[in-house]
Design a protein around this motif. Structure first.
Motif, mmCIF file in Angstrom:
data_model
loop_
_atom_site.group_PDB
_atom_site.id
_atom_site.type_symbol
_atom_site.label_atom_id
_atom_site.label_comp_id
_atom_site.label_asym_id
_atom_site.label_seq_id
_atom_site.Cartn_x
_atom_site.Cartn_y
_atom_site.Cartn_z
ATOM 1 N N LEU A 177 0.830 -1.206 0.000
ATOM 2 C CA LEU A 177 0.000 0.000 0.000
ATOM 3 C C LEU A 177 0.864 1.256 0.000
ATOM 4 C CD1 LEU A 177 -2.809 -1.060 2.513
ATOM 5 C CD2 LEU A 177 -2.809 -1.233 0.012
ATOM 6 N N CYS B 288 2.157 2.583 -3.344
ATOM 7 C CA CYS B 288 1.198 3.157 -4.305
ATOM 8 C C CYS B 288 1.379 4.675 -4.347
ATOM 9 C CB CYS B 288 -0.238 2.817 -3.891
ATOM 10 S SG CYS B 288 -0.637 1.071 -4.006
ATOM 11 N N VAL C 291 -4.083 2.959 -4.076
ATOM 12 C CA VAL C 291 -4.231 2.180 -2.838
ATOM 13 C C VAL C 291 -5.572 1.457 -2.850
ATOM 14 C CG1 VAL C 291 -4.538 2.335 -0.330
ATOM 15 C CG2 VAL C 291 -2.709 3.628 -1.444
ATOM 16 N N VAL D 81 -6.267 -2.598 -2.850
ATOM 17 C CA VAL D 81 -7.101 -3.283 -1.853
ATOM 18 C C VAL D 81 -8.214 -4.058 -2.545
ATOM 19 C CG1 VAL D 81 -8.704 -2.946 0.071
ATOM 20 C CG2 VAL D 81 -6.552 -1.675 0.019
ATOM 21 N N ARG E 138 -4.861 -0.052 5.801
ATOM 22 C CA ARG E 138 -5.058 1.258 5.157
ATOM 23 C C ARG E 138 -5.575 2.269 6.179
ATOM 24 N NH1 ARG E 138 -9.527 1.207 0.803
ATOM 25 N NH2 ARG E 138 -10.710 0.980 2.706
#
Length: 74
Positions: A18, A21, A27, A31, A46
């Motif tokens: 993450l 990104c 992100v 996910v 996150r």
């Protein structure tokens, strides 16, 4: 820089993915593309990363505010 303690190896791997990104959209796409077994953990990571970043920004704001107040009181 943010710091999250107590993460599993899987959590750290997810956070690294993450973090690399370039945008929030990337992100979210990362996910969304994850298999269900990882997706729930990725959502949690996150949110933790977002909260930690907001805490960092708040700390910086408080430091700057205190500094400016010291300058103004001279």
């Amino acid at each position: 820089m943010i710091k999250l303690d107590g993460l599993s190896k899987q959590d750290v791997q997810i956070c690294n993915l993450l973090w690399n990104c370039d945008t929030l959209e990337a992100v979210n796409a990362m996910v969304k593309a994850m298999p269900p077994a990882y997706k729930n953990r990725a959502v949690v990571m996150r949110e933790l990363m977002t909260a930690a970043q907001l805490d960092t920004v708040e700390d910086i704001h408080e430091d700057i505010t205190a500094y400016l107040q010291r300058i103004a009181s001279r």
